[in-house]
Design a protein around this motif. Structure first.
Motif, PDB file in Angstrom:
ATOM      1  N   LEU A  16       2.937 -10.752  -5.629  1.00 39.35           N
ATOM      2  CA  LEU A  16       2.658  -9.530  -6.401  1.00 39.35           C
ATOM      3  C   LEU A  16       1.163  -9.376  -6.662  1.00 39.35           C
ATOM      4  O   LEU A  16       0.754  -8.779  -7.649  1.00 39.35           O
ATOM      5  N   SER A  17       0.347  -9.895  -5.787  1.00 38.58           N
ATOM      6  CA  SER A  17      -1.103  -9.794  -5.938  1.00 38.58           C
ATOM      7  C   SER A  17      -1.581  -8.360  -5.739  1.00 38.58           C
ATOM      8  O   SER A  17      -0.907  -7.551  -5.106  1.00 38.58           O
ATOM      9  N   TYR A  18      -2.747  -8.057  -6.305  1.00 35.04           N
ATOM     10  CA  TYR A  18      -3.350  -6.725  -6.195  1.00 35.04           C
ATOM     11  C   TYR A  18      -2.422  -5.642  -6.748  1.00 35.04           C
ATOM     12  O   TYR A  18      -2.059  -4.681  -6.064  1.00 35.04           O
ATOM     13  N   ASN A  19      -2.009  -5.826  -7.995  1.00 34.45           N
ATOM     14  CA  ASN A  19      -1.241  -4.815  -8.708  1.00 34.45           C
ATOM     15  C   ASN A  19      -1.881  -4.608 -10.082  1.00 34.45           C
ATOM     16  O   ASN A  19      -3.071  -4.908 -10.259  1.00 34.45           O
ATOM     17  N   LYS A  20      -1.125  -4.121 -11.051  1.00 36.49           N
ATOM     18  CA  LYS A  20      -1.657  -3.871 -12.392  1.00 36.49           C
ATOM     19  C   LYS A  20      -0.763  -4.496 -13.460  1.00 36.49           C
ATOM     20  O   LYS A  20      -0.605  -3.964 -14.553  1.00 36.49           O
ATOM     21  N   ILE A  21      -0.208  -5.649 -13.125  1.00 36.61           N
ATOM     22  CA  ILE A  21       0.708  -6.349 -14.028  1.00 36.61           C
ATOM     23  C   ILE A  21      -0.079  -6.994 -15.174  1.00 36.61           C
ATOM     24  O   ILE A  21      -1.146  -7.565 -14.961  1.00 36.61           O
ATOM     25  N   LYS A  22       0.455  -6.914 -16.383  1.00 32.81           N
ATOM     26  CA  LYS A  22      -0.180  -7.518 -17.554  1.00 32.81           C
ATOM     27  C   LYS A  22       0.653  -8.653 -18.139  1.00 32.81           C
ATOM     28  O   LYS A  22       0.101  -9.623 -18.671  1.00 32.81           O
ATOM     29  N   ARG A  38       0.811  -1.227   0.000  1.00 29.54           N
ATOM     30  CA  ARG A  38       0.000   0.000   0.000  1.00 29.54           C
ATOM     31  C   ARG A  38       0.846   1.280   0.000  1.00 29.54           C
ATOM     32  O   ARG A  38       0.555   2.229   0.727  1.00 29.54           O
ATOM     33  N   THR A  39       1.886   1.310  -0.807  1.00 29.99           N
ATOM     34  CA  THR A  39       2.713   2.518  -0.894  1.00 29.99           C
ATOM     35  C   THR A  39       2.499   3.257  -2.200  1.00 29.99           C
ATOM     36  O   THR A  39       3.098   4.306  -2.422  1.00 29.99           O
ATOM     37  N   GLY A  40       1.677   2.715  -3.090  1.00 28.26           N
ATOM     38  CA  GLY A  40       1.497   3.327  -4.397  1.00 28.26           C
ATOM     39  C   GLY A  40       2.661   3.068  -5.322  1.00 28.26           C
ATOM     40  O   GLY A  40       2.828   3.770  -6.326  1.00 28.26           O
ATOM     41  N   LEU A  41       3.469   2.078  -5.010  1.00 31.48           N
ATOM     42  CA  LEU A  41       4.651   1.754  -5.808  1.00 31.48           C
ATOM     43  C   LEU A  41       4.250   1.452  -7.249  1.00 31.48           C
ATOM     44  O   LEU A  41       3.412   0.599  -7.514  1.00 31.48           O
ATOM     45  N   LEU A  42       4.853   2.169  -8.195  1.00 32.40           N
ATOM     46  CA  LEU A  42       4.508   2.027  -9.607  1.00 32.40           C
ATOM     47  C   LEU A  42       5.434   1.076 -10.357  1.00 32.40           C
ATOM     48  O   LEU A  42       5.044   0.498 -11.368  1.00 32.40           O
ATOM     49  N   LYS A  43       6.663   0.927  -9.852  1.00 30.49           N
ATOM     50  CA  LYS A  43       7.656   0.197 -10.632  1.00 30.49           C
ATOM     51  C   LYS A  43       8.641  -0.529  -9.726  1.00 30.49           C
ATOM     52  O   LYS A  43       9.052   0.004  -8.696  1.00 30.49           O
ATOM     53  N   ILE A  44       9.000  -1.745 -10.119  1.00 34.54           N
ATOM     54  CA  ILE A  44      10.088  -2.463  -9.464  1.00 34.54           C
ATOM     55  C   ILE A  44      11.366  -2.111 -10.223  1.00 34.54           C
ATOM     56  O   ILE A  44      11.442  -2.355 -11.425  1.00 34.54           O
ATOM     57  N   ASP A  89       7.547  -9.430  -1.064  1.00 34.21           N
ATOM     58  CA  ASP A  89       6.103  -9.207  -1.038  1.00 34.21           C
ATOM     59  C   ASP A  89       5.826  -7.740  -1.344  1.00 34.21           C
ATOM     60  O   ASP A  89       6.023  -6.867  -0.499  1.00 34.21           O
ATOM     61  N   LEU A  90       5.368  -7.472  -2.561  1.00 33.43           N
ATOM     62  CA  LEU A  90       5.035  -6.112  -2.997  1.00 33.43           C
ATOM     63  C   LEU A  90       3.554  -6.030  -3.374  1.00 33.43           C
ATOM     64  O   LEU A  90       3.174  -5.296  -4.282  1.00 33.43           O
ATOM     65  N   SER A  91       2.727  -6.773  -2.679  1.00 37.40           N
ATOM     66  CA  SER A  91       1.297  -6.807  -2.987  1.00 37.40           C
ATOM     67  C   SER A  91       0.620  -5.493  -2.608  1.00 37.40           C
ATOM     68  O   SER A  91       1.127  -4.708  -1.819  1.00 37.40           O
ATOM     69  N   ARG A  92      -0.537  -5.276  -3.243  1.00 40.46           N
ATOM     70  CA  ARG A  92      -1.378  -4.100  -2.976  1.00 40.46           C
ATOM     71  C   ARG A  92      -0.643  -2.791  -3.271  1.00 40.46           C
ATOM     72  O   ARG A  92      -0.608  -1.871  -2.455  1.00 40.46           O
TER      73      ARG A  92
END
Length: 303
Positions: A100-106, A56-62, A76-79
């Motif tokens: 990596l659950s609850y992200n916007k990965i395609k 829940r940090t709003g992280l956009l990119k690894i 664990d970078l979920s949500r």
């Protein structure tokens, strides 16, 4: 004069305190903003870390430099709002859990297959993942895979060929059918397929000898295949909310209402349904066979 100097000194002291506070506040805002986009490069100093949990940090990119953290066991970078997994992830050869659950990965990169120690992979609720690279079948230690709430229309070949997989969740996707090759998943003991669009089950499902839990609620199944009676290790099944052709009633249970409710579309229901299906098929055969005999008899009388 002395009073003026003292007053000026006090003002300067207060000013210095406030300047420090403002500076610290600005630095905190800068760090927060930096975390909202990517992991700061200053973290490279912590390359001995074995576990990262950042939610829940709003992280956009690894960042690509993630591969520098060779000692990571759990990531664990979920949500967050991560949209892609960098190829550098494949350098984490000691990584055992990737959440990596609850992200916007395609798209999942093929380099992930180089994470040879990976045992648990969770990509649930990314919504748009529709396939996996075949190279992921090289994850020889992967036992737990969560792909629920994405956009899969079939179980990927990479998943079918994962040799150690024991637990798979593909609920809430767009699955219409299961591949005949599903029998390759010989170590699988738990399979969640709820909320899909599955219309029928392949006969090869009977060969999944270790399958103990099978959840098929909220699909489009019209029948339960007779071959499922051969699945001796099956302990729990759920066919609730499927448009099954037959309506069957279970014998009265001496258990509690809760137990009866849980059992309603479970193993007992499956066996009762199959028995009723076989009985009706046999009855239909007898009726048809009787009609054929009648026709032959009439033809004989005419002769």
């Amino acid at each position: 004069m002395t009073e003026n100097v003292a007053c000026t000194g006090a003002v300067n002291a207060v000013k210095e305190v406030w300047e420090k506070r403002i500076k610290k506040h600005n630095e905190d805002l800068k760090r927060e903003k930096e975390f909202q986009h990517t992991l700061p490069s200053s973290l490279l100093k912590l390359n001995q870390l074995q576990e990262w949990q950042l939610h829940r940090t709003g992280l956009l990119k690894i960042p690509e430099f993630i591969g520098r953290f060779q000692n990571l066991i759990v990531l664990d970078l979920s949500r967050n709002t991560i949209s892609e997994i960098p190829p550098g992830i494949g350098l984490l050869t000691r990584l055992q859990e990737l959440i990596l659950s609850y992200n916007k990965i395609k798209i999942v990169p093929k380099e992930l297959s180089n994470c040879a120690s990976l045992e648990k992979l969770e990509l649930a609720v990314n919504r748009d993942i529709c396939d996996l690279p075949q190279e992921l079948s090289n994850l020889l230690k992967l036992t737990h895979l969560d792909l629920s709430m994405n956009h899969f229309t079939t179980i990927p070949l990479a998943v079918v060929n994962m040799p150690a997989l024991e637990w798979l969740d593909m609920g809430s996707n767009k699955l219409e059918q299961l591949p005949d090759t599903i029998e390759r998943m010989q170590n699988l003991h738990t399979l969640w397929l709820q909320r899909n669009e599955i219309t029928c089950l392949p006969e090869t499902i009977r060969n999944m000898k270790n399958l103990g839990t099978l959840v098929l609620s909220n699909n489009k199944l019209q029948d339960i295949p007779v071959c499922m009676e051969e699945m001796a290790n099956l302990r729990f099944v759920n066919f609730r909310d499927n448009p099954l052709k037959l309506e069957v009633s279970l014998p009265p249970s001496e258990g509690t209402d809760e137990e009866e409710e849980r059992e309603l579309f479970g193993l007992q229901f499956m066996h009762t349904y199959i028995q009723e299906s076989q009985r009706r098929a046999a009855l239909q055969f007898c009726v048809c066979h009787g009609q054929i005999l009648t026709i032959y008899t009439c033809m004989a009388l005419e002769i």
